[in-house]
Design an enzyme around this catalytic site. Sequence first.
Site, PDB file in Angstrom:
ATOM      1  CE1 TYR A 178      -3.196  -2.890   0.360  1.00 19.59           C
ATOM      2  CE2 TYR A 178      -3.441  -2.399   2.687  1.00 19.59           C
ATOM      3  CZ  TYR A 178      -3.768  -3.158   1.589  1.00 19.59           C
ATOM      4  OH  TYR A 178      -4.686  -4.168   1.718  1.00 19.59           O
ATOM      5  CB  SER A 179       1.257   4.320  -0.131  1.00 15.31           C
ATOM      6  OG  SER A 179      -0.037   4.846  -0.291  1.00 15.31           O
TER       7      SER A 179
END
Length: 327
Positions: A59-60
């Site tokens: 995530y990111s």
Amino acid sequence: MEYVNLGSTGIKVSRICLGTMTYGAKSWREWVLELKESRPFIQRALDLGINFFDTADMYSFGASEEVLGKCLKDIGTPRDRLVIATKVFNPMGDDPNQQGLSRKHIMHAIDDSLRRLGTDYVDLYQIHRFDYNTPIEETIEALHDVVKAGKALYLGASSMYAWQFAKMLYKADEMGLTRFVTMQNHYNLVYREEEREMNPLCREEGIGIIPWSPLARGFLAGNRRAEDFGETVRAKTDDYAQKLYYQPSDFTVVERVTEIAAKRGVPNAQVALAWVLQQPGITAPIVGASKMPHLEDAIAALSLKLDDAELKALAEPYQPHRILGHS
């Protein structure tokens, strides 16, 4: 807040888990909230009694773990009061060994996740997907060693076929190694294929079910449109959701949710989440929040008990889907 055992383990988790894919870096997804914007949501979740937080290394590209770790450290909640979960599998670089479930990648990935989270251990370390290119035995042994090194307390898995998960459980038992205790699968009112095999397997094996996207990435909120996906930045740019949902029967399900929500005088999200919470074997749905009412609705859903007629009405419009969410 209600607290329940995580599957057949002794650890207690809040019945709502805060998913933190929403928090990280806008360079990854336009709708993501960065550190300053994210902190109030982490604080509010804690204030509401949520002790269970789910993230993933991908995530990111790591920023989600960093934001979660920084917020929790700044807020100052003692580590033993928190249940932190993260995941491994997806590419974290362009090198072939920076992905998958090989022993090499798992050993690097857990250390990187701990560094980004700013903690000595995670409570739940999950394989994000099934790895077709690595022997199951190699993965299970590496994960067992992560637990024995004190870097993770429990192991979990995420979306895969039930036969794959059954084989992994069998191999762990056969080898006398640490077993998976949770399954984070794709499950909501517009995607119920997990009811055929995976959910019954988990109930039989004492595996906690912690579904991702219990609101179908916002689709069940009732503000999506077939012609242009909807008004919000998330709706218009979430190409993954656009591949998962938007078939005609999905909108029929949303219409039924809207009808019941209107009669109850509550938002769609509360009804859709209450339905998930009332399904057999569900431990804690993983809920994302980019607006504060999202958190309030999630908590309110805990006390919204749908009757048999409502549960039947919500289930009736469902039409089978091809398998979605395994990649």
